[in-house]
Structures are given as C-alpha cells and as structure tokens.
Design a protein around this motif. Sequence first.
Motif: not given
Length: 148
Positions: A90-98
């Motif tokens: 995610a652009v706003d949270d690099r920890r979030k995998v999409l």
Amino acid sequence: MTNGTKNPAKDHAKLADFILFSQREFLLNLSRELNRDNISFAQFFLLGYLATSKELTMTDIARKMGHSTAAATGLVDRLEKLGYMERTHAVDDRRKVLVRITSLGIELVSRLRDELQSQIAAAMSETASEDAASFMTSYRTLSTEMAR
C-alpha cells in the motif's frame, strides 16, 4: 412473491431439477479445466473474486475464503508463482500487503467463465422453451432478492 406463472412451486421444482442435473456436468468440466491449469477450486474461486475486485489485503482474502491468514497466504503464494496474481505494498502503509489479479489471471477466469457460459447455453437449448423461460424468471427473482 410469484414470478408471473400459474404455479411458482412447480417452476421452483423445475429450477431445482435443472440445477441438480447440470451441476454435476458443469463441475466435472470445470474440474478438468482446473486440473489442466494446475489450480484448485479454492484458488479458482479466489481468482474469480479478485477478478471483480481491485485489490485485497491478505486479511480480506482470508475472511472472504473462510480460511486463516496462513492458509490464504498459501493460496496466494501458489497463484503468484503461476503468474495469476501479484502482491504489492500500500502506498500509505508499506507494511500492508495488497494482492491483485494479473492479466494472465483475468484471462484464465474469462476463459473458464466463457466455457461455463457455453455449457449453460447448450443445456438451456436442450430444455423446453417454457422451462428455460421459467428458469430465467425464477433466477431473476432470486437474484433480485439476494441483492437486497
């Protein structure tokens, strides 16, 4: 709510007969196609869902599939190795995998959907026209009720 025919219960019984009769044929054909492409039903259902969604988190996938996050990760890993989906951050949270479906995955889902559509058309053409019309009326009624 009736579907405009004289005997909706009879129409529903015909619909049930059609579904039970055709389900076996459709599932056997889908199973052969999935085996050819080396993917499971669960993987195909995930691809089908992702084909209608922009992108999902692993948590969303686990929830939609009714699996643990670890099991969902295994599904995604396999499909990613086959080139059917990809992971991004995610652009706003690099920890979030999409996770999103690739063009190869969309092609697979489209091909299998088209095959199923052809099988349905063939089955409907072998059905008496009044039964086919009854089926479609019942389907539209159920579809409308489910959308509410």
